[in-house]
Design a protein around this motif. Structure first.
Motif, PDB file in Angstrom:
ATOM      1  N   HIS A  33     -15.349   9.492  45.363  1.00 30.05           N
ATOM      2  CA  HIS A  33     -16.010  10.795  45.277  1.00 30.05           C
ATOM      3  C   HIS A  33     -15.427  11.854  46.211  1.00 30.05           C
ATOM      4  O   HIS A  33     -14.663  11.573  47.131  1.00 30.05           O
ATOM      5  CB  HIS A  33     -17.503  10.642  45.530  1.00 30.05           C
ATOM      6  N   GLU A  34     -15.843  13.088  45.977  1.00 30.59           N
ATOM      7  CA  GLU A  34     -15.555  14.202  46.878  1.00 30.59           C
ATOM      8  C   GLU A  34     -16.412  14.066  48.130  1.00 30.59           C
ATOM      9  O   GLU A  34     -17.208  13.131  48.273  1.00 30.59           O
ATOM     10  CB  GLU A  34     -15.877  15.536  46.176  1.00 30.59           C
ATOM     11  N   ILE A  35     -16.274  15.049  49.013  1.00 32.02           N
ATOM     12  CA  ILE A  35     -17.005  15.020  50.275  1.00 32.02           C
ATOM     13  C   ILE A  35     -18.519  15.132  50.075  1.00 32.02           C
ATOM     14  O   ILE A  35     -19.307  14.854  50.982  1.00 32.02           O
ATOM     15  CB  ILE A  35     -16.505  16.154  51.197  1.00 32.02           C
ATOM     16  N   TRP A  36     -18.950  15.488  48.871  1.00 35.08           N
ATOM     17  CA  TRP A  36     -20.377  15.655  48.600  1.00 35.08           C
ATOM     18  C   TRP A  36     -21.053  14.328  48.275  1.00 35.08           C
ATOM     19  O   TRP A  36     -22.274  14.262  48.173  1.00 35.08           O
ATOM     20  CB  TRP A  36     -20.576  16.645  47.455  1.00 35.08           C
ATOM     21  N   GLY A  37     -20.281  13.265  48.092  1.00 36.22           N
ATOM     22  CA  GLY A  37     -20.868  11.949  47.873  1.00 36.22           C
ATOM     23  C   GLY A  37     -20.949  11.540  46.408  1.00 36.22           C
ATOM     24  O   GLY A  37     -20.325  12.147  45.532  1.00 36.22           O
ATOM     25  N   LEU A  38     -21.739  10.516  46.163  1.00 34.72           N
ATOM     26  CA  LEU A  38     -21.872   9.948  44.819  1.00 34.72           C
ATOM     27  C   LEU A  38     -22.868  10.796  44.017  1.00 34.72           C
ATOM     28  O   LEU A  38     -23.981  10.372  43.690  1.00 34.72           O
ATOM     29  CB  LEU A  38     -22.327   8.489  44.900  1.00 34.72           C
ATOM     30  N   VAL A  39     -22.455  11.998  43.693  1.00 34.12           N
ATOM     31  CA  VAL A  39     -23.303  12.967  42.991  1.00 34.12           C
ATOM     32  C   VAL A  39     -23.223  12.721  41.481  1.00 34.12           C
ATOM     33  O   VAL A  39     -22.366  11.957  41.002  1.00 34.12           O
ATOM     34  CB  VAL A  39     -22.864  14.404  43.332  1.00 34.12           C
ATOM     35  N   PRO A  40     -24.111  13.361  40.687  1.00 34.27           N
ATOM     36  CA  PRO A  40     -24.078  13.144  39.239  1.00 34.27           C
ATOM     37  C   PRO A  40     -22.713  13.405  38.604  1.00 34.27           C
ATOM     38  O   PRO A  40     -22.330  12.713  37.647  1.00 34.27           O
ATOM     39  CB  PRO A  40     -25.133  14.130  38.725  1.00 34.27           C
ATOM     40  N   HIS A  41     -21.970  14.375  39.114  1.00 34.18           N
ATOM     41  CA  HIS A  41     -20.640  14.648  38.558  1.00 34.18           C
ATOM     42  C   HIS A  41     -19.736  13.421  38.653  1.00 34.18           C
ATOM     43  O   HIS A  41     -19.025  13.093  37.691  1.00 34.18           O
ATOM     44  CB  HIS A  41     -20.006  15.826  39.299  1.00 34.18           C
ATOM     45  N   ILE A  42     -19.749  12.737  39.783  1.00 33.61           N
ATOM     46  CA  ILE A  42     -18.884  11.565  39.960  1.00 33.61           C
ATOM     47  C   ILE A  42     -19.366  10.416  39.078  1.00 33.61           C
ATOM     48  O   ILE A  42     -18.552   9.679  38.495  1.00 33.61           O
ATOM     49  CB  ILE A  42     -18.839  11.151  41.438  1.00 33.61           C
ATOM     50  N   ARG A  43     -20.649  10.250  38.950  1.00 33.46           N
ATOM     51  CA  ARG A  43     -21.165   9.226  38.032  1.00 33.46           C
ATOM     52  C   ARG A  43     -20.736   9.530  36.596  1.00 33.46           C
ATOM     53  O   ARG A  43     -20.401   8.617  35.832  1.00 33.46           O
ATOM     54  CB  ARG A  43     -22.691   9.152  38.127  1.00 33.46           C
ATOM     55  N   ASP A  44     -20.746  10.812  36.266  1.00 36.62           N
ATOM     56  CA  ASP A  44     -20.303  11.206  34.932  1.00 36.62           C
ATOM     57  C   ASP A  44     -18.825  10.878  34.725  1.00 36.62           C
ATOM     58  O   ASP A  44     -18.424  10.430  33.647  1.00 36.62           O
ATOM     59  CB  ASP A  44     -20.549  12.696  34.727  1.00 36.62           C
ATOM     60  N   VAL A  45     -18.002  11.095  35.754  1.00 35.38           N
ATOM     61  CA  VAL A  45     -16.587  10.742  35.655  1.00 35.38           C
ATOM     62  C   VAL A  45     -16.436   9.239  35.431  1.00 35.38           C
ATOM     63  O   VAL A  45     -15.635   8.793  34.598  1.00 35.38           O
ATOM     64  CB  VAL A  45     -15.820  11.192  36.918  1.00 35.38           C
ATOM     65  N   ALA A  46     -17.214   8.431  36.162  1.00 40.21           N
ATOM     66  CA  ALA A  46     -17.173   6.978  35.965  1.00 40.21           C
ATOM     67  C   ALA A  46     -17.592   6.627  34.533  1.00 40.21           C
ATOM     68  O   ALA A  46     -16.981   5.756  33.888  1.00 40.21           O
ATOM     69  CB  ALA A  46     -18.078   6.287  36.976  1.00 40.21           C
ATOM     70  N   ASP A  47     -18.623   7.297  34.029  1.00 41.01           N
ATOM     71  CA  ASP A  47     -19.058   7.069  32.648  1.00 41.01           C
ATOM     72  C   ASP A  47     -17.939   7.395  31.654  1.00 41.01           C
ATOM     73  O   ASP A  47     -17.749   6.692  30.653  1.00 41.01           O
ATOM     74  CB  ASP A  47     -20.283   7.930  32.321  1.00 41.01           C
ATOM     75  N   ARG A  48     -17.195   8.466  31.932  1.00 41.65           N
ATOM     76  CA  ARG A  48     -16.093   8.848  31.050  1.00 41.65           C
ATOM     77  C   ARG A  48     -14.998   7.774  31.037  1.00 41.65           C
ATOM     78  O   ARG A  48     -14.427   7.476  29.977  1.00 41.65           O
ATOM     79  CB  ARG A  48     -15.492  10.183  31.501  1.00 41.65           C
ATOM     80  N   PHE A  49     -14.705   7.228  32.197  1.00 41.98           N
ATOM     81  CA  PHE A  49     -13.706   6.155  32.234  1.00 41.98           C
ATOM     82  C   PHE A  49     -14.189   4.935  31.448  1.00 41.98           C
ATOM     83  O   PHE A  49     -13.412   4.293  30.726  1.00 41.98           O
ATOM     84  CB  PHE A  49     -13.383   5.758  33.674  1.00 41.98           C
ATOM     85  N   ALA A  50     -15.477   4.613  31.587  1.00 41.66           N
ATOM     86  CA  ALA A  50     -16.020   3.480  30.839  1.00 41.66           C
ATOM     87  C   ALA A  50     -15.945   3.730  29.345  1.00 41.66           C
ATOM     88  O   ALA A  50     -15.602   2.832  28.562  1.00 41.66           O
ATOM     89  CB  ALA A  50     -17.459   3.218  31.275  1.00 41.66           C
ATOM     90  N   ALA A  51     -16.245   4.961  28.930  1.00 41.12           N
ATOM     91  CA  ALA A  51     -16.159   5.298  27.508  1.00 41.12           C
ATOM     92  C   ALA A  51     -14.734   5.184  26.992  1.00 41.12           C
ATOM     93  O   ALA A  51     -14.510   4.927  25.801  1.00 41.12           O
ATOM     94  CB  ALA A  51     -16.686   6.718  27.277  1.00 41.12           C
ATOM     95  N   ALA A  52     -13.759   5.357  27.897  1.00 48.84           N
ATOM     96  CA  ALA A  52     -12.351   5.233  27.518  1.00 48.84           C
ATOM     97  C   ALA A  52     -11.856   3.790  27.574  1.00 48.84           C
ATOM     98  O   ALA A  52     -10.688   3.526  27.291  1.00 48.84           O
ATOM     99  CB  ALA A  52     -11.491   6.103  28.427  1.00 48.84           C
ATOM    100  N   GLY A  53     -12.741   2.863  27.950  1.00 46.22           N
ATOM    101  CA  GLY A  53     -12.385   1.445  27.911  1.00 46.22           C
ATOM    102  C   GLY A  53     -12.135   0.788  29.243  1.00 46.22           C
ATOM    103  O   GLY A  53     -11.608  -0.342  29.306  1.00 46.22           O
ATOM    104  N   TYR A  54     -12.541   1.427  30.340  1.00 49.36           N
ATOM    105  CA  TYR A  54     -12.273   0.869  31.665  1.00 49.36           C
ATOM    106  C   TYR A  54     -13.563   0.476  32.377  1.00 49.36           C
ATOM    107  O   TYR A  54     -14.578   1.178  32.273  1.00 49.36           O
ATOM    108  CB  TYR A  54     -11.524   1.889  32.532  1.00 49.36           C
TER     109      TYR A  54
END
Length: 248
Positions: A33-54
């Protein structure tokens, strides 16, 4: 939708957001994550990677860094108001001060290493684990690449590659790095970093986006987000991971 899993490093407990891949796994991605921590944006990025197969795991490293996520979130929101920016900036710098401690940096590196070891031990991530990070996270992607020869690919977004001596020679994986042309501090450093990477024999692939600055990928930050640069960076990232994490 992901779940929270528990970790420990440097004598501290912390958690990470974990998302299983959609369909057959293409590898694993450690999202920092950025300096702001595990915010919804970063969780969304993780979700996007999972949707792409990771298999994607995004740790919350704020405690290890000695940072107050709630305070920084409040200050970050106030900073987005131009009328309050000058007043808030010194408070943000003060809140970030613990991050400058070598001991705290070592604790964060230990946390990142613990999550990497976890991913490397999974069927999805064995010999196919990459790291992607943003700002603070981008800097720790560089740091992980310098110390972890098993890392298959590194994607730092606007991260600072702090290094000394021969540390860059420890990077064994290709590095796809993204920058905004208006991010002056990193732009000043980039030519020297590129030259040093070449001397170290690193496959370093920097991409600089005109008209973009720091945090251009963060779609929760209206003042910094640049949709076209973010779209291209995401497509490049998925293409890069698809190549680097493909079964040998």
């Amino acid at each position: 939708m992901g779940t929270m899993i528990d970790f420990a490093a440097a004598g501290q407990e912390f958690q990470a957001y974990s998302v299983e891949p959609s369909g057959p796994a293409r590898g694993a991605v450690l999202v920092i994550h950025e300096i702001w921590g595990l915010v919804p944006h970063i969780r969304d990025v993780a979700d996007r990677f999972a949707a792409a197969g990771y298999l994607a795991v995004a740790p919350d490293l704020m405690g290890l860094a000695g940072l107050d996520a709630v305070l920084l979130a409040e200050l970050g929101a106030r900073r987005n108001d131009p009328a309050m920016r000058a007043e808030v900036q010194p408070k943000i710098r003060a809140a970030m001060a613990p991050m400058n401690s070598p001991e705290r940096a070592a604790d964060v590196k230990a946390g990142v290493a613990a999550v990497f070891d976890y991913l490397e031990a999974t069927p999805e991530g064995k010999d196919r684990t990459a790291a992607v990070g943003f700002c603070f996270g981008g800097s720790y992607v560089f740091a992980l690449a310098m110390q972890e020869p098993r890392l298959a690919a590194a994607v730092p977004f606007y991260g600072h590659a702090a290094h000394a001596g021969n540390e860059l020679f420890g990077i064994a994986c290709p590095v796809l790095a993204f920058y905004g042309e208006e991010d002056s501090k990193l732009m000043i450093d980039l030519p020297d970093l590129t030259a040093a990477m070449a001397v170290a024999g690193v496959d370093f692939r920097p991409t600089v986006f005109p008209g973009a600055g720091h945090a251009f990928f963060n779609d929760s930050n209206a003042s910094m987000y640049r949709p076209e640069a973010a779209r291209i960076a995401w497509e490049k990232t998925l293409g890069f991971l698809g190549q680097q994490l493909a079964p040998q």
